[in-house]
Design a protein around this motif. Structure first.
Motif, PDB file in Angstrom:
ATOM      1  N   HIS A   1       1.418  -5.772   2.958  1.00 52.71           N
ATOM      2  CA  HIS A   1       1.248  -7.205   3.207  1.00 52.71           C
ATOM      3  C   HIS A   1       2.388  -7.983   2.556  1.00 52.71           C
ATOM      4  O   HIS A   1       2.991  -7.497   1.602  1.00 52.71           O
ATOM      5  CB  HIS A   1      -0.081  -7.694   2.604  1.00 52.71           C
ATOM      6  CG  HIS A   1      -1.238  -6.827   2.967  1.00 52.71           C
ATOM      7  ND1 HIS A   1      -1.664  -5.790   2.162  1.00 52.71           N
ATOM      8  CD2 HIS A   1      -2.027  -6.833   4.061  1.00 52.71           C
ATOM      9  CE1 HIS A   1      -2.684  -5.178   2.755  1.00 52.71           C
ATOM     10  NE2 HIS A   1      -2.921  -5.782   3.904  1.00 52.71           N
TER      11      HIS A   1
ATOM     12  N   ASP B   1       3.320  -7.561  -1.436  1.00 55.44           N
ATOM     13  CA  ASP B   1       3.246  -6.231  -2.063  1.00 55.44           C
ATOM     14  C   ASP B   1       4.597  -5.749  -2.599  1.00 55.44           C
ATOM     15  O   ASP B   1       4.668  -5.294  -3.748  1.00 55.44           O
ATOM     16  CB  ASP B   1       2.673  -5.205  -1.081  1.00 55.44           C
ATOM     17  CG  ASP B   1       1.172  -5.360  -0.892  1.00 55.44           C
ATOM     18  OD1 ASP B   1       0.465  -5.597  -1.892  1.00 55.44           O
ATOM     19  OD2 ASP B   1       0.704  -5.233   0.250  1.00 55.44           O
TER      20      ASP B   1
ATOM     21  N   HIS C   1      -2.227  -0.309   2.907  1.00 57.12           N
ATOM     22  CA  HIS C   1      -1.259   0.322   2.004  1.00 57.12           C
ATOM     23  C   HIS C   1      -1.133   1.813   2.321  1.00 57.12           C
ATOM     24  O   HIS C   1      -0.035   2.359   2.363  1.00 57.12           O
ATOM     25  CB  HIS C   1      -1.684   0.149   0.537  1.00 57.12           C
ATOM     26  CG  HIS C   1      -1.764  -1.278   0.090  1.00 57.12           C
ATOM     27  ND1 HIS C   1      -2.178  -1.641  -1.170  1.00 57.12           N
ATOM     28  CD2 HIS C   1      -1.487  -2.439   0.747  1.00 57.12           C
ATOM     29  CE1 HIS C   1      -2.138  -2.964  -1.280  1.00 57.12           C
ATOM     30  NE2 HIS C   1      -1.729  -3.461  -0.129  1.00 57.12           N
TER      31      HIS C   1
HETATM   32 ZN   LIG Z   1      -1.462  -5.470   0.058  1.00 61.87          ZN
END
Ligand SMILES: [Zn+2]
Length: 253
Positions: free
Chosen positions: A52, A55, A152
């Motif tokens: 995202h 991150d 992730h």
């Molecule tokens: Zn994330």
């Protein structure tokens, strides 16, 4: 005069810079190897991937700033635009990412998945590989695959598959976003001192204003302080280099 290898060039011109790569030996990989050793291409290309927006900044922001300070090129490749609720097109998150990238002197890229519904299948492996292949990176950083967020884990798998299919021709590092909810069982093999770049990392993380940075930056900073204690610095970011990755020197203290 004997032309310098890329490793020598980088070593001489940037002292503490991230250094060279020894890519694979056939096909595209071979062509890339030749190109990489050309003195004309001294600048390293680094891609830091993340599930995202935010991150890469939280996990690697200090390292990213060190690379760009040394004149290397860094792209932050986000799996999605962080759109929430679904259908809002991620306009605000993209604006935050643009601001964060500006602070770190990096370039945003998007892989076109939807937030929280990443798809890992053959067509998506292929599409993701093409993004990486087009960028021709020297090194790629991605999430450690044991992570409590599906996005992730997804980008970690997408990167890994691209790395295999491209002949392991770039260095592969894993990073942590240990805010207590994500990365699990992470024991770094490499560290980068981020003492001097931490203020810019903080600004980049705070650029993601919609993501409660007061809470999450404080948690992430506990991690960088711990990694600093481990590695002998005030603050550090920790990484795991894939055991079969080409050798690649991180920015040194
Ligand atoms: Zn994330």
């Amino acid at each position: 005069m004997t032309p310098l290898s890329r490793r020598e060039m980088v070593g001489q011109t940037t002292a503490a810079a991230g250094a060279a790569v020894l890519p694979g030996s056939t096909g595209i990989a071979s062509a890339m190897q030749e190109d990489r050793r050309s003195p004309a291409r001294r600048k390293l290309k680094i891609i830091v991937t993340g599930g995202h927006p935010g991150d890469p900044e939280y996990g690697c922001g200090g390292t990213i700033a060190r690379y760009t300070d040394l004149g290397h090129e860094v792209a932050l490749l986000y799996l999605n635009r962080g759109e929430w609720p679904p259908g809002d097109a991620g306009v605000s998150r993209v604006a935050e990412a643009k601001k964060a990238c500006g602070i770190l002197k990096a370039r945003p890229l998007y892989a076109g998945h939807a937030n929280s519904v990443a798809v890992v299948d053959k067509p998506h492996y292929e599409a993701f590989r093409k993004i990486i292949e087009a960028e021709r990176p020297d090194a790629v950083f991605t999430h450690w695959p044991i992570d409590n967020h599906a996005d992730h884990r997804a980008i970690s798998m997408l990167v890994y598959d691209a790395w295999l299919r491209l002949g392991k021709n770039f260095a592969l590092y894993y990073y942590e976003v240990s805010n207590g909810e994500d990365t699990v069982q992470f024991s770094p093999t490499h560290f980068v001192d981020i003492t001097t770049t931490e203020p810019r990392k903080r600004l980049a993380c705070y650029a993601h204003a919609s993501q409660t940075p007061d809470k999450f930056y404080a948690l992430q900073q506990q991690v960088t302080r711990l990694r600093g204690v481990e590695s002998g610095h005030r603050e550090a970011e920790g990484y795991i280099r894939h055991v079969q990755s080409p050798d690649f020197t991180l920015p040194l203290a």
